[in-house]
Design an enzyme around this catalytic site. Sequence first.
Site, short mmCIF file in Angstrom:
data_model
loop_
_atom_site.label_atom_id
_atom_site.label_comp_id
_atom_site.label_asym_id
_atom_site.label_seq_id
_atom_site.Cartn_x
_atom_site.Cartn_y
_atom_site.Cartn_z
CB VAL A 63 2.10 -2.75 -17.56
CG1 VAL A 63 1.01 -3.75 -17.18
CG2 VAL A 63 2.63 -2.01 -16.34
CB SER A 151 -3.23 9.21 -7.16
OG SER A 151 -2.91 9.64 -5.86
CE1 TYR A 163 1.33 6.12 -7.11
CE2 TYR A 163 0.30 8.12 -6.25
CZ TYR A 163 0.23 6.78 -6.57
OH TYR A 163 -0.94 6.09 -6.36
CB ALA A 165 5.19 13.56 -12.65
#
Length: 253
Positions: A63, A151, A163, A165
């Site tokens: 991705v 999250s 993560y 950010a």
Amino acid sequence: MDIKGKTIVITGGGQGLGRAMAVYFANKGANLALIDLNQEALDATVAQCKEAGSDARAYICNVAEEDAVVSCFAQIDQDFEGIDGLINNAGITRDALFIKAKNGEIKSKMSFKQWQQVVDVNLTGTFLCGREAASHMILREKKGVLINISSISKEGNVGQTNYSATKAGVAAMAVTWAKELARYGIRAAAIAPGFIATEMVSSMKPEALAKIQGMIPANRLGEPEEIARTAAYIFETDYFNGRCIEMDGGLRV
Ligand code: CAA
């Protein structure tokens, strides 16, 4: 949106939340286009979806690579004659303290590689897949739905500069898309799971997980199916747009 008969793309569909959402949506009569890098894991999810009577297919795609994402979504659009939904779920962690120091000495820093890998998959991957899915929806005049998996860490979490950010970023992108794409009848939203019983959480440092688990008011980890149900709520509720649902058992302060 009535999920039955719709085509939903899920990135990171090989395991964890991606697999749980795929199987849940398969049981609701959706067709699934599942993207991952791990063929074996994808095949297992596809088999579970097929068992539920769904037309499910596997697509190997990174991705984070623009050309790969563009051709993958063109292929999915062709295979299923349109895309009705996308769940941007593919995500990785590379946890490390921002800076670790002891007695005035720097012991370690989060590396640029740890930063970049997480940004590439979680943030760039979400941008690219969201853009391509929305383009195909517009071309076929589909009133589709885009969901970004954020999250609880979007609020900031020790050891997760990278993560956190990206997860704040994907929540913000969902708001932006909701505003920009409403004119085409496309909705966008986010889900911010807390600590859910998946491979990602069980691979945490046991002391860190035990500490966090003790702080969850619900007194347990979340179940993947609880996130799947939340995603289904977003799909099925046409007035839900541009917001993030926090599913963390009350953990966020
Ligand atoms: N709050 C405050 N201080 C903390 C802390 C916290 N949550 N976690 C660690 N620290 C402190 C430790 O107490 C320790 O301090 P001392 O040196 O004074 O003892 C110091 O930071 C170093 O900690 P570690 O010994 O753990 O350092 P490490 O380099 O071995 O590991 C780490 C660092 C990888 C970040 C590890 O602490 C860790 O894994 N923390 C948890 C990160 C986390 O929550 N990840 C979530 C993954 S699941 C997920 O991301 C899904 C989702 O969406 C929620």
